[in-house]
Scaffold this active site. Sequence first.
Site, PDB file in Angstrom:
ATOM      1  N   PRO A  20       0.851  -1.189   0.000  1.00  0.00           N
ATOM      2  CA  PRO A  20       0.000   0.000   0.000  1.00  0.00           C
ATOM      3  C   PRO A  20       0.888   1.241   0.000  1.00  0.00           C
ATOM      4  O   PRO A  20       1.984   1.216   0.552  1.00  0.00           O
ATOM      5  CB  PRO A  20      -0.774  -0.113   1.300  1.00  0.00           C
ATOM      6  CG  PRO A  20       0.024  -1.027   2.157  1.00  0.00           C
ATOM      7  CD  PRO A  20       0.793  -1.927   1.243  1.00  0.00           C
ATOM      8  N   GLU A  21       0.433   2.271  -0.643  1.00  0.00           N
ATOM      9  CA  GLU A  21       1.204   3.514  -0.644  1.00  0.00           C
ATOM     10  C   GLU A  21       0.677   4.426   0.456  1.00  0.00           C
ATOM     11  O   GLU A  21      -0.326   4.144   1.106  1.00  0.00           O
ATOM     12  CB  GLU A  21       1.114   4.172  -2.023  1.00  0.00           C
ATOM     13  CG  GLU A  21       1.784   3.306  -3.092  1.00  0.00           C
ATOM     14  CD  GLU A  21       2.630   4.128  -4.063  1.00  0.00           C
ATOM     15  OE1 GLU A  21       2.999   5.269  -3.719  1.00  0.00           O
ATOM     16  OE2 GLU A  21       2.918   3.609  -5.147  1.00  0.00           O
TER      17      GLU A  21
END
Length: 294
Positions: A20-21
């Site tokens: 996930p960013e």
Amino acid sequence: MIAMNILGYHGALAFNDGMPELPEVEMVVRGLRGLLTGRRFIKARLIRAGLAPENPPRQFAAWLKGATVLDVARRGKHILVHLANGKTLITHLRMTGRFYNLAEGDENLPHTHAEFLLDNRKKLIFTDQRHFGMMMIARTAELESVRHLEKLAPEPFDPEFSEKYLLDVLKRSRQEIKVFLLDQTRVVGLGNIYVSEALHRARINPRLAANRISARRAGVLRSHVIEVLQEAIDSAANQVTDPREVYGRYGAGAIEDSWRVYDREGLGCMTCSTPIRRIIQATRSTYFCPNCQK
Ligand SMILES: [Zn+2]
């Protein structure tokens, strides 16, 4: 890996980047903040000891039992649950770490590695199919020296992430700018997707050496880094797919539609129609427009 894509982050793009960013982590933080702030942990249980190697299960349980949550914050891609007992629970989701908000009596989901009973008959669980996630309980006062956090660069939304700061760190590196921007000790928050997006907007070639970027272009780059991250956070706000999951995942298509270069190899640049190119830098894909980003 393919099976994971169906449920994984960023839809089909999980091939490339399961992580996930920052915008996604920020959504989890906001979700947890709403659920936990002011609540008390009646009981906590570390089910897979390897999730928190620095805190044996007995200590994990003892340090959280009875603790009231003051706030939930974020540092880079780490989630920080600050407690009234002077401790902070640090979580990194890595690839498949997720929080779910269940009722007290609900059965745990598959791959549940930690559970937290709350004082409102709710149960928060952490699942992690691939075991890369990390938890650690540290003293809040010593947070800055925790090894996971001590070297992180300033947050992109903080005033510390100034033009002067960025120019100073750029000047000290000959790394290709794309690789440089992924280094969380220089700039926090950009992952493989948003680094391509920010460089495209700033019209900077991803292969340019960091120390060859002028003061003017560093300023432009800085504002685009902030802009792409802010837009991603804004557009992620209403994308919960499983009502029990704590803002863990983007809904299909919504964020992806706003990407201008990422995963668009061969498609026309949205600015000039030149086909987008994909190259590999430090083993990861970079997408850019050879015309806009000379
Ligand atoms: Zn272009």
